[in-house]
Enzyme design. Structure first.
Site, PDB file in Angstrom:
ATOM      1  N   CYS A  50      -9.738  -3.414 -10.550  1.00 48.30           N
ATOM      2  CA  CYS A  50      -9.285  -2.176  -9.888  1.00 48.30           C
ATOM      3  C   CYS A  50      -7.918  -2.328  -9.214  1.00 48.30           C
ATOM      4  O   CYS A  50      -7.474  -1.436  -8.519  1.00 48.30           O
ATOM      5  CB  CYS A  50     -10.324  -1.699  -8.874  1.00 48.30           C
ATOM      6  SG  CYS A  50     -10.560  -2.858  -7.526  1.00 48.30           S
TER       7      CYS A  50
ATOM      8  N   ASP B 176      -4.555  -8.361  -4.449  1.00 54.47           N
ATOM      9  CA  ASP B 176      -4.730  -9.464  -3.509  1.00 54.47           C
ATOM     10  C   ASP B 176      -4.931 -10.785  -4.233  1.00 54.47           C
ATOM     11  O   ASP B 176      -4.464 -11.818  -3.767  1.00 54.47           O
ATOM     12  CB  ASP B 176      -5.915  -9.177  -2.577  1.00 54.47           C
ATOM     13  CG  ASP B 176      -5.494  -8.227  -1.475  1.00 54.47           C
ATOM     14  OD1 ASP B 176      -4.429  -8.457  -0.888  1.00 54.47           O
ATOM     15  OD2 ASP B 176      -6.209  -7.248  -1.222  1.00 54.47           O
TER      16      ASP B 176
ATOM     17  N   HIS C 104       0.802  -1.228   0.000  1.00 50.55           N
ATOM     18  CA  HIS C 104       0.000   0.000   0.000  1.00 50.55           C
ATOM     19  C   HIS C 104       0.832   1.273   0.000  1.00 50.55           C
ATOM     20  O   HIS C 104       0.390   2.309  -0.489  1.00 50.55           O
ATOM     21  CB  HIS C 104      -1.042  -0.044   1.114  1.00 50.55           C
ATOM     22  CG  HIS C 104      -2.158  -0.974   0.754  1.00 50.55           C
ATOM     23  ND1 HIS C 104      -2.170  -2.298   1.112  1.00 50.55           N
ATOM     24  CD2 HIS C 104      -3.251  -0.794  -0.028  1.00 50.55           C
ATOM     25  CE1 HIS C 104      -3.231  -2.881   0.602  1.00 50.55           C
ATOM     26  NE2 HIS C 104      -3.912  -1.996  -0.091  1.00 50.55           N
TER      27      HIS C 104
ATOM     28  N   GLU D  36     -11.006 -10.990  -4.878  1.00 51.96           N
ATOM     29  CA  GLU D  36      -9.573 -10.898  -4.566  1.00 51.96           C
ATOM     30  C   GLU D  36      -9.064 -12.113  -3.812  1.00 51.96           C
ATOM     31  O   GLU D  36      -7.922 -12.149  -3.388  1.00 51.96           O
ATOM     32  CB  GLU D  36      -9.218  -9.588  -3.848  1.00 51.96           C
ATOM     33  CG  GLU D  36     -10.182  -9.098  -2.839  1.00 51.96           C
ATOM     34  CD  GLU D  36      -9.862  -7.693  -2.330  1.00 51.96           C
ATOM     35  OE1 GLU D  36      -8.940  -7.026  -2.808  1.00 51.96           O
ATOM     36  OE2 GLU D  36     -10.573  -7.268  -1.403  1.00 51.96           O
TER      37      GLU D  36
HETATM   38  C1  PEP Z   1      -6.600  -5.154  -4.769  1.00 50.25           C
HETATM   39  O1  PEP Z   1      -6.409  -6.010  -3.891  1.00 50.25           O
HETATM   40  O2  PEP Z   1      -6.292  -5.307  -5.964  1.00 50.25           O
HETATM   41  C2  PEP Z   1      -7.215  -3.868  -4.409  1.00 50.25           C
HETATM   42  C3  PEP Z   1      -7.575  -3.006  -5.333  1.00 50.25           C
HETATM   43  O3  PEP Z   1      -7.349  -3.584  -3.084  1.00 50.25           O
HETATM   44  P1  PEP Z   1      -6.137  -3.107  -2.148  1.00 50.25           P
HETATM   45  O4  PEP Z   1      -4.941  -2.880  -3.023  1.00 50.25           O
HETATM   46  O5  PEP Z   1      -6.560  -1.885  -1.450  1.00 50.25           O
HETATM   47  O6  PEP Z   1      -5.973  -4.290  -1.235  1.00 50.25           O
HETATM   48 MG    MG Z   2      -7.321  -5.767  -1.989  1.00 52.78          MG
END
Ligand code: PEP
Ligand code: MG
Length: 590
Positions: A513, A466, A198, A442
């Site tokens: 996403c 994920d 993140h 995910e």
């Molecule tokens: C993902 O897991 O691709 C996602 C968009 O969520 P995050 O990156 O916030 O876990």
């Molecule tokens: Mg995620």
């Protein structure tokens, strides 16, 4: 003393080039080991004064922190600082350090370090758990005093920089990254993380060039005299570059800047394939203040609003009214374009001590996302859903659930939504009655159950960050296994195919996403597999639009089919590379 000229290969996680001086951040969770440094007899007095001054500064900082925490939290949360102040004032410990300086002629740093390590080790060996844990407090306080002695930054202290600098650190948490002042920071290079951690996601949204996987000893070795280059495209770190190398990087930076501004000037153009298919390009929103950028990039809406950032870097939880105002404001800015809000996805590396107190061995496999919200913090989920249901009447709102791994979770959320709607009705409040609810795919479980999940929801959003992590069994925060992050792996493509097929059968749409939505090589494969929407960091929309406008749908479908039939990620990627190099070579290296 400046380090010799050298280039280190690390891992690129946020594009761009940063050239400048460094500032180091010492991670409190890793213990910095000062090297043995002897002083002369003449230096003893000044070394003692330095030590006393660092103690005084540390005491003041801790008193201020105690006050701040007392004001914002409960009195007992501030007690930890009482214990830390007692360590600073510990006569026995300080007498030992002073003895090390006076008798052994150690530097203050080294004398403090060996004394406190000795004491911490004694505590660590105690059978009583409470006493054992005190060793962490001793190391924590030592780290703070060392930082005050050396003027090195400690996370949590505001960066006090005279000019913009590149941060070099062992790690940066998402909340530390979110707190970086982009007026003062040029980019960062850290040891831990990966392209989907993140901190990296935030770096891209903050336009900060970043790399991970630097050698662990580097943060201690670099000094303010060292000039470095971060190459966020090739993943390189150049230390004290020669004039020619620096010039080459400056040219590359200018060249990429030109290509990007040309692509950004096309924000009005439709993301339409050469044979007339329109792909939805949405933007991911990490913080409400980035909305202007979302609008500028020409996105069709917001495909993922990561609400955990509303909960971060604060000591209280946002209440219903506060959240209602935020969502309502964003919806107004969206001007009827879709806004997909993800319910709180705390856990994993998005750690928030106010919400998530468990100390888990495997946080990414633990009490994360919808699990935590349904089982331990239903209060948070309900407050958030109430705020969303109320705000939804002001625009085109959709809600999605993170980390779903079973049908049960969706049924439970639907039932909570029904109860909250009933509640709002009886309170005479306006609310959305026909909520559009989606799930994030995910986990491999969600992908493989797509056919059974689809009738319960209005859309799927594939969270590839994920999905890759859980399918390939690679911790997304661990740079050692980052080489296994290969989204073109046929196993990942197959899960996406399963998901798209189920969606098609049940007449719902599919978005992606995760980071792969902005990966120029993955874009043709995703669209070719039948994904309807790609949602990404706003700065990537221009490049992805160009990719889509350069190819025909049938070419992408052929590429995706061929990639699905490959036996490995490299061969599948090569198929996409051929297409990109033939149709849009200008986006290959930016
Ligand atoms: C993902 O897991 O691709 C996602 C968009 O969520 P995050 O990156 O916030 O876990
Ligand atoms: Mg995620």
């Amino acid at each position: 003393m400046a380090l010799p000229t050298q280039t280190i290969q690390a891992i690129a996680v946020s594009p761009g080039i940063a050239i400048g001086r460094t500032t180091r951040i010492i991670d409190q969770s890793r213990h910095w080991e000062p090297q043995l440094h002897k002083i002369t007899a003449d230096e003893v007095d000044s070394e003692l004064s330095r030590y006393v001054a660092a103690l005084a500064l540390t005491r003041t900082q801790l008193i201020n922190l105690r006050k701040e925490v007392r004001d914002k939290l409960q009195a007992q949360d501030a007690e930890i600082f009482d214990a830390h102040i007692m360590i600073v004032d510990d006569h026995k410990l300080n007498a030992e350090v002073e003895k090390g300086i006076k008798t052994d002629h150690f530097s203050a740093e080294y004398a403090l370090y060996i004394t406190s390590e000795h004491v911490a080790n004694v505590f660590s060996a105690m059978p009583d758990e409470y006493l054992r844990e005190r060793s962490a407090d001793i190391r924590d306080v030592t780290s703070r005093i060392l930082s005050n002695l050396t003027n090195i930054q400690v996370p949590g202290q505001e960066l006090d920089l005279d000019a913009r600098r590149i941060i070099v650190a062992h790690s940066l948490s998402p909340s530390e990254t979110a707190e970086l002042d982009i007026e003062k920071v040029l980019g960062f290079a850290v040891e831990t993380g990966s392209v989907t951690s993140h901190a990296a996601i935030l770096a891209r949204s903050m336009h900060l060039p970043a790399i991970v996987g630097i050698p662990p000893e580097l943060p201690e070795q670099l000094t303010a005299d060292d000039k470095i280059i971060i190459d966020g495209f090739g993943g390189k770190l150049v230390i004290n570059p020669d004039a020619r190398t620096e010039e080459a990087y400056r040219l590359k930076k200018a060249e990429v800047g030109q290509i990007r501004s040309r692509l950004e000037s096309e924000s009005e153009l439709q993301p339409e394939t050469t044979d007339g298919f329109i792909v939805q390009l949405a933007a991911n929103l990490d913080s409400p203040d980035k909305i202007a950028e979302v609008k500028r990039c020409g996105a069709s809406g917001i495909g993922l609003f990561r609400t955990e950032y509303l909960f971060m870097n604060r000591s209280t939880l946002p209440n219903e009214e506060e959240q209602f105002e935020v969502y309502k404001k964003i919806l107004a800015e969206c001007d009827n374009a879709p806004l997909i809000v993800r319910t709180l996805d705390v856990g994993g590396d998005k750690f928030n001590t106010n919400i998530y107190r468990a100390n888990e061995q495997n946080p990414f496999l633990g009490f994360r996302g919808i699990r935590l919200c349904l089982h331990e913090r239903r209060d948070i989920l309900e407050t958030q859903l109430r705020a969303l249901l109320r705000a939804g009447v002001f625009g085109n709102l959709k809600i999605m659930l993170p980390m779903v791994s079973s049908i049960r979770e969706v049924i439970e959320v639907r039932s909570i939504v029904g109860q909250l709607q009933h509640q709002l009705k009886s309170e005479g409040k306006e609310y959305v009655s026909d909520l559009s609810l989606g799930v994030m795919v995910e986990t491999p479980a969600a992908a493989l159950m797509a056919d059974k999940l689809a009738p319960l929801v209005d859309f799927f959003s594939i969270g590839s960050n994920d999905l890759v992590q859980y399918t390939m069994a690679i911790d997304r925060g661990n740079e050692r296994v980052a080489y296994l992050y290969r989204p073109s792996h046929p196993a990942i493509l197959e899960l996406i195919r399963v998901c798209v097929d189920a969606a098609r059968k049940h007449n719902i749409w599919v978005s992606v996403c995760g980071q792969i939505a902005a990966d120029v090589y993955m874009v043709p494969l995703l669209i070719g597999l039948g994904v309807h929407e790609l949602s990404m960091t706003p700065s990537s929309v221009a490049v992805v639009r160009r990719v889509i406008r350069s190819m025909a749908m049938y070419e992408m479908e052929q590429a995706a089919q061929a990639a699905l039939n490959c036996t490995n990620a490299t061969d599948a990627l090569a198929i996409a590379e051929v297409l990109i190099n033939q149709r849009v070579p200008e986006v290959a290296n930016i």
